[in-house]
Design a protein around this motif. Structure first.
Motif, PDB file in Angstrom:
ATOM      1  N   ALA A 152       0.823  -1.211   0.000  1.00 43.84           N
ATOM      2  CA  ALA A 152       0.000   0.000   0.000  1.00 43.84           C
ATOM      3  C   ALA A 152       0.858   1.262   0.000  1.00 43.84           C
ATOM      4  CB  ALA A 152      -0.941   0.008   1.198  1.00 43.84           C
ATOM      5  N   VAL A 153       2.061   1.158   0.549  1.00 40.85           N
ATOM      6  CA  VAL A 153       3.032   2.252   0.522  1.00 40.85           C
ATOM      7  C   VAL A 153       4.394   1.623   0.268  1.00 40.85           C
ATOM      8  CG1 VAL A 153       4.104   4.154   1.803  1.00 40.85           C
ATOM      9  CG2 VAL A 153       1.673   3.595   2.199  1.00 40.85           C
ATOM     10  N   TRP A 154       5.119   2.167  -0.695  1.00 43.62           N
ATOM     11  CA  TRP A 154       6.471   1.638  -0.912  1.00 43.62           C
ATOM     12  C   TRP A 154       7.407   2.728  -1.418  1.00 43.62           C
ATOM     13  CZ3 TRP A 154       2.707   0.184  -4.597  1.00 43.62           C
ATOM     14  CH2 TRP A 154       2.981   0.481  -5.939  1.00 43.62           C
ATOM     15  N   THR A 155       8.701   2.457  -1.253  1.00 45.31           N
ATOM     16  CA  THR A 155       9.749   3.285  -1.828  1.00 45.31           C
ATOM     17  C   THR A 155      10.637   2.396  -2.686  1.00 45.31           C
ATOM     18  OG1 THR A 155      11.165   3.017   0.118  1.00 45.31           O
ATOM     19  CG2 THR A 155       9.713   4.940   0.070  1.00 45.31           C
ATOM     20  N   ARG A 156      11.459   3.044  -3.486  1.00 46.06           N
ATOM     21  CA  ARG A 156      12.265   2.309  -4.461  1.00 46.06           C
ATOM     22  C   ARG A 156      13.460   3.177  -4.826  1.00 46.06           C
ATOM     23  NH1 ARG A 156      10.565  -2.080  -7.688  1.00 46.06           N
ATOM     24  NH2 ARG A 156      11.180  -2.126  -9.891  1.00 46.06           N
ATOM     25  N   GLN A 157      14.628   2.616  -4.764  1.00 46.83           N
ATOM     26  CA  GLN A 157      15.840   3.310  -5.208  1.00 46.83           C
ATOM     27  C   GLN A 157      16.082   2.947  -6.659  1.00 46.83           C
ATOM     28  OE1 GLN A 157      17.863   5.268  -2.986  1.00 46.83           O
ATOM     29  NE2 GLN A 157      18.900   5.976  -4.835  1.00 46.83           N
ATOM     30  N   TRP A 158      16.276   3.943  -7.517  1.00 47.73           N
ATOM     31  CA  TRP A 158      16.484   3.680  -8.940  1.00 47.73           C
ATOM     32  C   TRP A 158      17.657   4.525  -9.416  1.00 47.73           C
ATOM     33  CZ3 TRP A 158      14.214  -0.240 -11.310  1.00 47.73           C
ATOM     34  CH2 TRP A 158      14.345  -0.353 -12.693  1.00 47.73           C
ATOM     35  N   GLY A 159      18.816   3.909  -9.557  1.00 49.58           N
ATOM     36  CA  GLY A 159      20.013   4.683  -9.829  1.00 49.58           C
ATOM     37  C   GLY A 159      20.267   5.615  -8.663  1.00 49.58           C
ATOM     38  N   LEU A 160      20.440   6.890  -8.948  1.00 46.43           N
ATOM     39  CA  LEU A 160      20.632   7.887  -7.891  1.00 46.43           C
ATOM     40  C   LEU A 160      19.304   8.448  -7.393  1.00 46.43           C
ATOM     41  CD1 LEU A 160      23.632   9.887  -9.401  1.00 46.43           C
ATOM     42  CD2 LEU A 160      23.701   8.055  -7.689  1.00 46.43           C
ATOM     43  N   GLY A 161      18.202   8.051  -8.026  1.00 46.34           N
ATOM     44  CA  GLY A 161      16.904   8.626  -7.710  1.00 46.34           C
ATOM     45  C   GLY A 161      16.075   7.765  -6.763  1.00 46.34           C
ATOM     46  N   ARG A 162      15.082   8.414  -6.175  1.00 44.69           N
ATOM     47  CA  ARG A 162      14.167   7.754  -5.250  1.00 44.69           C
ATOM     48  C   ARG A 162      12.736   7.868  -5.758  1.00 44.69           C
ATOM     49  NH1 ARG A 162      16.056  10.264   0.606  1.00 44.69           N
ATOM     50  NH2 ARG A 162      17.827   8.853   1.002  1.00 44.69           N
ATOM     51  N   ILE A 163      11.965   6.828  -5.501  1.00 42.09           N
ATOM     52  CA  ILE A 163      10.553   6.773  -5.890  1.00 42.09           C
ATOM     53  C   ILE A 163       9.739   6.480  -4.644  1.00 42.09           C
ATOM     54  CG2 ILE A 163       8.841   5.541  -7.290  1.00 42.09           C
ATOM     55  CD1 ILE A 163      11.247   4.797  -9.158  1.00 42.09           C
ATOM     56  N   ALA A 164       8.616   7.190  -4.461  1.00 43.63           N
ATOM     57  CA  ALA A 164       7.723   6.959  -3.327  1.00 43.63           C
ATOM     58  C   ALA A 164       6.298   6.861  -3.846  1.00 43.63           C
ATOM     59  CB  ALA A 164       7.835   8.079  -2.297  1.00 43.63           C
ATOM     60  N   VAL A 165       5.604   5.794  -3.442  1.00 44.70           N
ATOM     61  CA  VAL A 165       4.247   5.524  -3.917  1.00 44.70           C
ATOM     62  C   VAL A 165       3.330   5.294  -2.724  1.00 44.70           C
ATOM     63  CG1 VAL A 165       2.775   3.990  -5.283  1.00 44.70           C
ATOM     64  CG2 VAL A 165       5.109   4.502  -6.061  1.00 44.70           C
ATOM     65  N   VAL A 166       2.178   5.968  -2.723  1.00 45.14           N
ATOM     66  CA  VAL A 166       1.132   5.795  -1.715  1.00 45.14           C
ATOM     67  C   VAL A 166      -0.125   5.395  -2.466  1.00 45.14           C
ATOM     68  CG1 VAL A 166      -0.245   6.939   0.068  1.00 45.14           C
ATOM     69  CG2 VAL A 166       2.178   7.542  -0.227  1.00 45.14           C
ATOM     70  N   THR A 167      -0.681   4.207  -2.230  1.00 41.97           N
ATOM     71  CA  THR A 167      -1.816   3.791  -3.051  1.00 41.97           C
ATOM     72  C   THR A 167      -3.157   4.367  -2.623  1.00 41.97           C
ATOM     73  OG1 THR A 167      -2.180   1.678  -1.895  1.00 41.97           O
ATOM     74  CG2 THR A 167      -0.666   1.664  -3.773  1.00 41.97           C
TER      75      THR A 167
END
Length: 230
Positions: free
Chosen positions: A189-204
């Motif tokens: 339902a909530v996750w983060t993700r490291q992608w290269g030098l960048g960060r991703i944050a998702v809240v469903t």
């Protein structure tokens, strides 16, 4: 130093992409961002703009994206631009683009909604009261630290996802009489993700402004935006 945030919005109007993103612009500005607004993902293909972006807040649901646009977004995130959003605006944006799905790591599959006897034939058939439960990792993560499990009555997302997600909260679809699935199914339902030098944050959670105004959902989105930013 002023940070730059791109607010990219569009797609299905049922998620009110303009109104809901507008509600977060004052927060971004108070947090030191210079905000620019963009209708749709065309801006992702502009390398100069993307190179200067510290954060992308995306709310584009059930839309399409062209190859150079996906490539531009991926290149920017890999170089350190943050990407964050909620609900279908990030987890159901571009169903037909494998490179986008690879970047995000989770794709909306369904929101089964109310049991058949409880349906009345309108949008609320898709709304169920459900619990968002924080994982052990959430206790020390900047996006979720100090937050308690909570309930919302809205669409409960059933996701297809990979195991590269750093899952901070989950929700479980119970198996009810009449459902074709035979055991409970737990989705991030909530996750983060490291992608290269960048960060991703998702809240469903985030189907409507009312859900985004829930104090915990609002906190999750705001913290996710700050955490993801370069």
């Amino acid at each position: 130093m002023t940070r730059r945030a791109l607010v990219v919005r569009g797609g299905w109007e049922g998620h009110d992409p303009i109104g809901t993103t507008d509600s977060f612009v004052p927060f971004l500005e108070r947090s030191g961002f210079e905000v620019s607004l963009h209708d749709g993902p065309a801006v992702y293909a502009d390398a100069d703009v993307m190179r200067g972006a510290d954060l992308v807040l995306q709310n584009v649901t059930m839309s399409t994206i062209e190859g150079p646009q996906t490539a531009g977004l991926r290149a920017a995130v890999e170089a350190g631009t943050g990407l964050a959003g909620w609900h279908g605006g990030i987890a159901d944006s571009f169903r037909g683009d494998a490179d986008y799905l690879h970047l995000i790591g989770g794709q909306f599959a369904a929101h089964p909604g109310k049991a058949a006897p409880d349906r009345v034939g309108d949008e609320t058939d898709g709304f169920v009261r459900h619990v968002i439960r924080f994982t052990e990792a959430a206790a020390t993560h900047p996006v979720t630290e100090g937050l308690d499990d909570f309930e919302v009555e809205s669409e409960q997302y059933w996701l297809l996802h990979d195991d590269y997600l750093d899952v901070l909260a989950t929700t479980t679809q119970e198996a009810r009489a009449g459902d074709p699935w035979t055991r409970p199914v737990t989705s991030p339902a909530v996750w983060t993700r490291q992608w290269g030098l960048g960060r991703i944050a998702v809240v469903t959670p985030g189907h409507s402004q009312a859900v985004l105004d829930h104090p915990t959902v609002r906190t999750l989105v705001e913290r996710g935006l700050l955490w993801a930013s370069r």
